[in-house]
Write a protein that holds these residues in place. Structure first.
Motif, PDB file in Angstrom:
ATOM      1  N   LEU A   9     -15.596 -30.976  27.778  1.00  0.00           N
ATOM      2  CA  LEU A   9     -16.673 -30.405  26.964  1.00  0.00           C
ATOM      3  C   LEU A   9     -16.949 -31.049  25.663  1.00  0.00           C
ATOM      4  O   LEU A   9     -16.017 -31.625  25.079  1.00  0.00           O
ATOM      5  CB  LEU A   9     -16.107 -28.898  26.723  1.00  0.00           C
ATOM      6  CG  LEU A   9     -15.879 -28.234  27.884  1.00  0.00           C
ATOM      7  CD1 LEU A   9     -15.423 -26.665  27.559  1.00  0.00           C
ATOM      8  CD2 LEU A   9     -17.316 -28.146  28.656  1.00  0.00           C
ATOM      9  N   SER A  10     -18.139 -31.169  25.206  1.00  0.00           N
ATOM     10  CA  SER A  10     -18.573 -31.739  24.071  1.00  0.00           C
ATOM     11  C   SER A  10     -18.705 -30.542  23.042  1.00  0.00           C
ATOM     12  O   SER A  10     -19.258 -31.101  21.891  1.00  0.00           O
ATOM     13  CB  SER A  10     -19.752 -32.620  24.084  1.00  0.00           C
ATOM     14  OG  SER A  10     -20.837 -31.690  24.273  1.00  0.00           O
ATOM     15  N   ASN A  11     -18.382 -29.452  23.062  1.00  0.00           N
ATOM     16  CA  ASN A  11     -18.899 -28.224  22.229  1.00  0.00           C
ATOM     17  C   ASN A  11     -17.722 -27.933  21.498  1.00  0.00           C
ATOM     18  O   ASN A  11     -17.785 -26.707  20.919  1.00  0.00           O
ATOM     19  CB  ASN A  11     -19.698 -27.326  22.720  1.00  0.00           C
ATOM     20  CG  ASN A  11     -18.862 -26.621  23.838  1.00  0.00           C
ATOM     21  OD1 ASN A  11     -17.635 -27.219  24.055  1.00  0.00           O
ATOM     22  ND2 ASN A  11     -19.357 -25.428  24.465  1.00  0.00           N
ATOM     23  N   GLN A  12     -16.597 -28.803  21.090  1.00  0.00           N
ATOM     24  CA  GLN A  12     -15.465 -28.069  20.834  1.00  0.00           C
ATOM     25  C   GLN A  12     -15.190 -28.930  19.429  1.00  0.00           C
ATOM     26  O   GLN A  12     -15.348 -29.936  19.249  1.00  0.00           O
ATOM     27  CB  GLN A  12     -14.174 -28.279  21.549  1.00  0.00           C
ATOM     28  CG  GLN A  12     -14.369 -27.201  22.859  1.00  0.00           C
ATOM     29  CD  GLN A  12     -13.203 -27.532  23.688  1.00  0.00           C
ATOM     30  OE1 GLN A  12     -12.549 -28.591  23.619  1.00  0.00           O
ATOM     31  NE2 GLN A  12     -13.407 -26.693  24.848  1.00  0.00           N
ATOM     32  N   PRO A  13     -14.568 -28.061  18.572  1.00  0.00           N
ATOM     33  CA  PRO A  13     -14.307 -28.791  17.003  1.00  0.00           C
ATOM     34  C   PRO A  13     -13.085 -29.687  17.232  1.00  0.00           C
ATOM     35  O   PRO A  13     -12.286 -29.464  18.038  1.00  0.00           O
ATOM     36  CB  PRO A  13     -13.856 -27.566  16.174  1.00  0.00           C
ATOM     37  CG  PRO A  13     -13.600 -26.301  17.228  1.00  0.00           C
ATOM     38  CD  PRO A  13     -14.265 -26.589  18.418  1.00  0.00           C
ATOM     39  N   GLN A  14     -13.087 -30.626  16.335  1.00  0.00           N
ATOM     40  CA  GLN A  14     -11.980 -31.497  16.270  1.00  0.00           C
ATOM     41  C   GLN A  14     -11.226 -31.154  14.933  1.00  0.00           C
ATOM     42  O   GLN A  14     -11.761 -30.612  14.018  1.00  0.00           O
ATOM     43  CB  GLN A  14     -12.413 -33.183  16.253  1.00  0.00           C
ATOM     44  CG  GLN A  14     -12.663 -33.609  17.289  1.00  0.00           C
ATOM     45  CD  GLN A  14     -13.134 -35.197  17.389  1.00  0.00           C
ATOM     46  OE1 GLN A  14     -13.555 -35.625  18.112  1.00  0.00           O
ATOM     47  NE2 GLN A  14     -12.779 -35.932  16.050  1.00  0.00           N
ATOM     48  N   HIS A  50     -13.924 -28.393  10.373  1.00  0.00           N
ATOM     49  CA  HIS A  50     -14.947 -27.925  11.102  1.00  0.00           C
ATOM     50  C   HIS A  50     -15.813 -26.663  10.462  1.00  0.00           C
ATOM     51  O   HIS A  50     -15.096 -25.729  10.139  1.00  0.00           O
ATOM     52  CB  HIS A  50     -14.497 -27.639  12.776  1.00  0.00           C
ATOM     53  CG  HIS A  50     -15.813 -27.225  13.353  1.00  0.00           C
ATOM     54  ND1 HIS A  50     -16.072 -26.001  13.496  1.00  0.00           N
ATOM     55  CD2 HIS A  50     -16.705 -27.867  14.141  1.00  0.00           C
ATOM     56  CE1 HIS A  50     -17.063 -25.868  14.549  1.00  0.00           C
ATOM     57  NE2 HIS A  50     -17.822 -27.052  14.499  1.00  0.00           N
ATOM     58  N   LEU A  51     -16.983 -26.905  10.317  1.00  0.00           N
ATOM     59  CA  LEU A  51     -17.689 -25.841   9.645  1.00  0.00           C
ATOM     60  C   LEU A  51     -18.621 -24.788  10.397  1.00  0.00           C
ATOM     61  O   LEU A  51     -18.465 -23.799  10.743  1.00  0.00           O
ATOM     62  CB  LEU A  51     -18.679 -26.103   8.616  1.00  0.00           C
ATOM     63  CG  LEU A  51     -18.040 -26.946   7.288  1.00  0.00           C
ATOM     64  CD1 LEU A  51     -19.170 -27.379   6.406  1.00  0.00           C
ATOM     65  CD2 LEU A  51     -17.302 -25.820   6.647  1.00  0.00           C
ATOM     66  N   ILE A  52     -19.391 -25.374  11.462  1.00  0.00           N
ATOM     67  CA  ILE A  52     -20.299 -24.797  12.337  1.00  0.00           C
ATOM     68  C   ILE A  52     -21.040 -25.791  13.298  1.00  0.00           C
ATOM     69  O   ILE A  52     -20.936 -26.987  12.999  1.00  0.00           O
ATOM     70  CB  ILE A  52     -21.757 -24.358  11.447  1.00  0.00           C
ATOM     71  CG1 ILE A  52     -22.569 -23.503  12.201  1.00  0.00           C
ATOM     72  CG2 ILE A  52     -22.179 -25.640  10.822  1.00  0.00           C
ATOM     73  CD1 ILE A  52     -23.510 -22.543  11.213  1.00  0.00           C
ATOM     74  N   LEU A  53     -21.252 -25.455  14.669  1.00  0.00           N
ATOM     75  CA  LEU A  53     -21.885 -26.040  15.602  1.00  0.00           C
ATOM     76  C   LEU A  53     -23.264 -25.470  15.884  1.00  0.00           C
ATOM     77  O   LEU A  53     -23.349 -24.379  16.122  1.00  0.00           O
ATOM     78  CB  LEU A  53     -20.905 -26.094  16.883  1.00  0.00           C
ATOM     79  CG  LEU A  53     -21.340 -26.685  17.853  1.00  0.00           C
ATOM     80  CD1 LEU A  53     -20.149 -27.472  18.970  1.00  0.00           C
ATOM     81  CD2 LEU A  53     -22.278 -25.790  18.917  1.00  0.00           C
ATOM     82  N   ILE A  54     -24.118 -26.444  16.162  1.00  0.00           N
ATOM     83  CA  ILE A  54     -25.650 -25.813  16.578  1.00  0.00           C
ATOM     84  C   ILE A  54     -25.926 -26.912  17.907  1.00  0.00           C
ATOM     85  O   ILE A  54     -25.434 -27.765  17.903  1.00  0.00           O
ATOM     86  CB  ILE A  54     -26.710 -26.285  15.652  1.00  0.00           C
ATOM     87  CG1 ILE A  54     -27.878 -25.525  16.056  1.00  0.00           C
ATOM     88  CG2 ILE A  54     -26.570 -27.632  15.163  1.00  0.00           C
ATOM     89  CD1 ILE A  54     -28.964 -25.302  14.744  1.00  0.00           C
TER      90      ILE A  54
END
Lengths: 115, 114
Positions: free
Chosen positions: A99-104, B45-49
């Motif tokens: 997945l590419s939608n995860q925080p590092q 990490h703050l936020i993802l869009i």
């Protein structure tokens, strides 16, 4: 909370030495990364690992190697340190391989000086 | 080459003002993330869009994404001295091993004056 621990905050080594930077994560993450950060250049990816004993070159792998013998530990090795490898080194981990939608999650960095 | 480039490189504002940072990227993306780095520390990490979202809020943070222009902006409202940090955008690129590597921009250094 995920914790990524880098073994040293500051390190001073001499030209030609073999240098080991260690990174440990405590959340069973599949992916681990090594970046270097230099003023004006941002973060540049050196190497990453997506599984134990598996690795892939990043954008600036020359002069570096890595080792991942256990899932939680990822080592960056400077085979023969040179002054242009003086930098801040950041380790990061990420949970999922696909997945590419995860925080590092990042460690606090190792500021390495090569004299 | 860097996938993301932030603009401006540095920004200095008074406490209580809003701070806007911009990020441009080069290829198509699934999502874009923003991170913060306090001096001498790692990134957080703050936020993802996601690519199908145009705007997202989280507390005092507002992120917009314009995929047609390949750009994003991060707005911090009612800034505080504690917001002083560097801010980075990041996008994911697929790799030959089937995972993603995140490419970070050069960052915007924000200084909030009390």
């Amino acid at each position: 909370d995920v914790k990524v621990t880098q073994s040293s905050r500051y390190l001073v080594k001499r030209t030609g030495e073999k240098v080991f930077l260690e990174c440990v994560q405590d959340m069973d993450h599949e992916n681990m990364f090594w970046y270097r950060q230099d003023p004006g250049l941002g973060l540049r990816l050196i190497y990453f690992s997506y599984d134990v004993k598996m690795k892939e070159k990043g954008d600036i792998p020359e002069g570096y190697s890595v080792s991942r013998e256990k899932k939680e530990r990822f080592s960056l090795i400077l085979e023969s340190a040179s002054t242009n490898q003086t930098s801040m080194y950041l380790c990061a981990s990420r949970l999922d391989r696909v997945l590419s939608n995860q925080p590092q999650h990042f460690g606090d960095g190792t500021r390495l000086s090569i004299l | 080459s860097q996938q993301g480039e932030e603009d401006p490189q540095a920004l200095s504002i008074q406490e209580g003002e809003n701070a806007t940072m911009n990020c441009s990227y080069k290829t198509s993306i699934n999502n874009l993330q923003w991170y913060r780095q306090n001096s001498g520390r790692g990134l957080v990490h703050l936020i993802l869009i996601r690519s199908n979202e145009r705007e997202k809020h989280s507390g005092r943070l507002r992120v917009t994404l314009d995929t047609s222009k390949k750009s994003s902006s991060l707005l911090i409202t009612a800034s505080r001295a504690a917001d002083t940090a560097s801010y980075f955008c990041a996008t994911g690129l697929p790799t030959t091993s089937g995972t993603y590597k995140y490419i970070f921009g050069t960052g915007t250094r924000l200084k909030v004056l009390a």
